[in-house]
Design a protein around this motif. Structure first.
Motif, short mmCIF file in Angstrom:
data_model
loop_
_atom_site.label_atom_id
_atom_site.label_comp_id
_atom_site.label_asym_id
_atom_site.label_seq_id
_atom_site.Cartn_x
_atom_site.Cartn_y
_atom_site.Cartn_z
N ASP A 136 7.69 -67.50 75.78
CA ASP A 136 6.69 -67.51 76.84
C ASP A 136 5.35 -68.06 76.35
N ARG A 137 5.06 -67.86 75.05
CA ARG A 137 3.85 -68.41 74.44
C ARG A 137 4.22 -68.89 73.04
N PHE A 138 3.84 -70.12 72.70
CA PHE A 138 4.15 -70.62 71.37
C PHE A 138 3.10 -71.65 70.95
N CYS A 139 3.07 -71.95 69.67
CA CYS A 139 2.19 -72.99 69.16
C CYS A 139 2.97 -73.86 68.17
N PHE A 140 2.61 -75.12 68.09
CA PHE A 140 3.26 -76.07 67.19
C PHE A 140 2.31 -76.38 66.05
N GLU A 141 2.78 -76.14 64.81
CA GLU A 141 1.93 -76.33 63.64
C GLU A 141 2.30 -77.56 62.82
N GLY A 142 3.36 -78.27 63.22
CA GLY A 142 3.74 -79.48 62.50
C GLY A 142 4.14 -79.22 61.06
N PHE A 143 3.82 -80.16 60.17
CA PHE A 143 4.12 -80.01 58.75
C PHE A 143 2.99 -79.25 58.06
N LEU A 144 3.35 -78.29 57.25
CA LEU A 144 2.36 -77.56 56.44
C LEU A 144 1.94 -78.42 55.25
N PRO A 145 0.78 -78.12 54.64
CA PRO A 145 0.36 -78.86 53.44
C PRO A 145 1.40 -78.77 52.33
N ARG A 146 1.53 -79.82 51.56
CA ARG A 146 2.52 -79.83 50.48
C ARG A 146 2.08 -78.99 49.28
N LYS A 147 0.78 -78.96 49.01
CA LYS A 147 0.30 -78.20 47.85
C LYS A 147 0.38 -76.71 48.15
N ALA A 148 0.85 -75.94 47.16
CA ALA A 148 1.11 -74.52 47.37
C ALA A 148 -0.14 -73.76 47.81
N GLY A 149 -1.28 -74.02 47.17
CA GLY A 149 -2.50 -73.29 47.52
C GLY A 149 -2.95 -73.57 48.94
N GLU A 150 -2.94 -74.84 49.33
CA GLU A 150 -3.35 -75.19 50.69
C GLU A 150 -2.38 -74.62 51.72
N ARG A 173 11.68 -78.93 50.58
CA ARG A 173 10.57 -77.97 50.51
C ARG A 173 10.82 -76.73 51.35
N THR A 174 11.99 -76.65 51.97
CA THR A 174 12.23 -75.56 52.92
C THR A 174 12.18 -74.19 52.28
N GLN A 175 12.82 -74.01 51.12
CA GLN A 175 12.81 -72.67 50.52
C GLN A 175 11.39 -72.27 50.11
N ALA A 176 10.65 -73.20 49.51
CA ALA A 176 9.28 -72.88 49.10
C ALA A 176 8.42 -72.51 50.31
N THR A 177 8.62 -73.20 51.41
CA THR A 177 7.86 -72.89 52.62
C THR A 177 8.25 -71.53 53.18
N LEU A 178 9.54 -71.23 53.19
CA LEU A 178 9.99 -69.92 53.67
C LEU A 178 9.44 -68.81 52.79
N ALA A 179 9.40 -69.04 51.47
CA ALA A 179 8.85 -68.04 50.56
C ALA A 179 7.36 -67.83 50.82
N ALA A 180 6.63 -68.91 51.10
CA ALA A 180 5.21 -68.79 51.41
C ALA A 180 5.01 -68.05 52.73
N MET A 181 5.89 -68.30 53.69
CA MET A 181 5.82 -67.58 54.97
C MET A 181 6.11 -66.10 54.77
N ARG A 182 7.09 -65.79 53.94
CA ARG A 182 7.39 -64.39 53.63
C ARG A 182 6.18 -63.70 53.03
N ASP A 183 5.52 -64.37 52.11
CA ASP A 183 4.36 -63.77 51.45
C ASP A 183 3.19 -63.60 52.43
N ALA A 184 3.03 -64.53 53.35
CA ALA A 184 1.90 -64.46 54.29
C ALA A 184 2.16 -63.55 55.47
N PHE A 185 3.39 -63.55 55.98
CA PHE A 185 3.72 -62.82 57.21
C PHE A 185 4.47 -61.52 56.96
N GLY A 186 5.04 -61.36 55.77
CA GLY A 186 5.86 -60.20 55.48
C GLY A 186 7.34 -60.54 55.56
#
Length: 290
Positions: A136-150, A173-186
């Motif tokens: 019902d509500r969503f947002c599109f964030e496209g590609f995340l930055p490649r550098k881990a810190g950003e 880069r999918t696993q690294a991105t999922l790991a960063a999402m886990r760390d940020a979102f739980g």
């Protein structure tokens, strides 16, 4: 529309299949045959697409991709201002959605050139629809930055986003991105990894982010779109001392340390940290307890 605009051409943004050729919009073949200029992200893919559709491209073909988009936009704008019909296609999906196109659209709009579209396949909407997450509500964030810190900083800024979020990602880069999402979102936040949508080896893997990180450990192949559930809505916190004290106590009961709980309550309530600290550490007045 002004007389100048009447003499200009038309910019047509045409969606192309994200997988199966049978998903091509019916109007696509006609537009490919009728356009005076066809700007394509990959001219080889364009010719293959035209062959699969059984259409002959009569207009001039030019390449228009991320590397030359800025330099080539003025020439395409000149074609439009000269009254020509310019068709823009990318490798898959709708132009300008994490693909070339935005600069040309902006230039056309600025010069009062008509812009239209041939609607069709979209990896964003397809992934959202099959994810099983709220739509019902969503947002599109496209590609995340490649550098881990950003990347970590971008995700931290989205941690409280309540809408479902859609991301594009490269397979390596999918696993690294999922790991960063886990760390940020739980790790308990639910997501869906949509791989090779509409293609032969289509796969949609759903589950908590922690599980998705483990799943991706062996490598991920193909085009990837990730959908992540939004954060749970935050209940407003009243700012009287008793309510602030109760909110801190609730967080402590969930395992949050007192110092962190005070900071969280102050942020959620929109009050200074000292006000929450005083509410927790000072004895309640008889009036409050009455």
């Amino acid at each position: 529309m002004s007389e100048a605009a009447d003499r200009t051409g038309v910019l047509v943004l045409a969606a192309t299949p994200i997988g199966q050729i049978g998903d091509a919009p019916p109007r696509l073949a006609a537009e490919l045959a009728g356009a005076e200029v066809v700007a394509a992200e990959d001219t080889r893919r364009l010719k293959r697409l035209a062959g699969e559709l059984g259409v002959s491209i009569g207009g001039r073909i030019v390449s228009y991709f991320e590397g030359n988009e800025q330099a080539r936009t003025p020439a395409l704008l000149a074609e439009l201002l000269a009254g020509r019909r310019v068709l823009l296609v990318t490798d898959a999906g709708m132009p300008s959605v994490s693909d070339p196109g935005y600069r040309l659209v902006a230039a056309a709009v600025e010069h009062d050139v008509a812009v239209t579209a041939v609607p069709g396949p979209s990896a964003v909407l397809t992934a959202l629809a099959v994810s099983g997450l709220p739509v019902d509500r969503f947002c599109f964030e496209g590609f995340l930055p490649r550098k881990a810190g950003e990347r970590a900083r971008r995700l931290a800024a989205l941690a409280a986003e309540e809408r479902s979020m859609v991301f594009f990602e490269a397979p390596h880069r999918t696993q690294a991105t999922l790991a960063a999402m886990r760390d940020a979102f739980g790790g308990d936040r639910v997501g869906a990894v949509c791989r090779e949508l509409t293609k032969t080896h289509e796969e949609v893997r759903r589950g908590p982010l922690a599980d998705l990180v483990d799943w991706a450990a062996d490598g991920v192949r193909g085009e990837v779109t990730i959908v992540v559930a939004g954060a749970a809505p935050v209940r407003p916190i009243a700012t009287d001392p008793a309510s602030l004290r109760a909110a801190v106590a609730d967080l402590e009961a969930e395992g949050t340390g007192r110092k962190e709980a005070i900071l969280d309550v102050a942020r959620l309530a929109g009050v200074p940290k000292r006000l929450v600290y005083d509410a927790v550490h000072k004895d309640p007045s008889p009036t409050e307890e009455a």
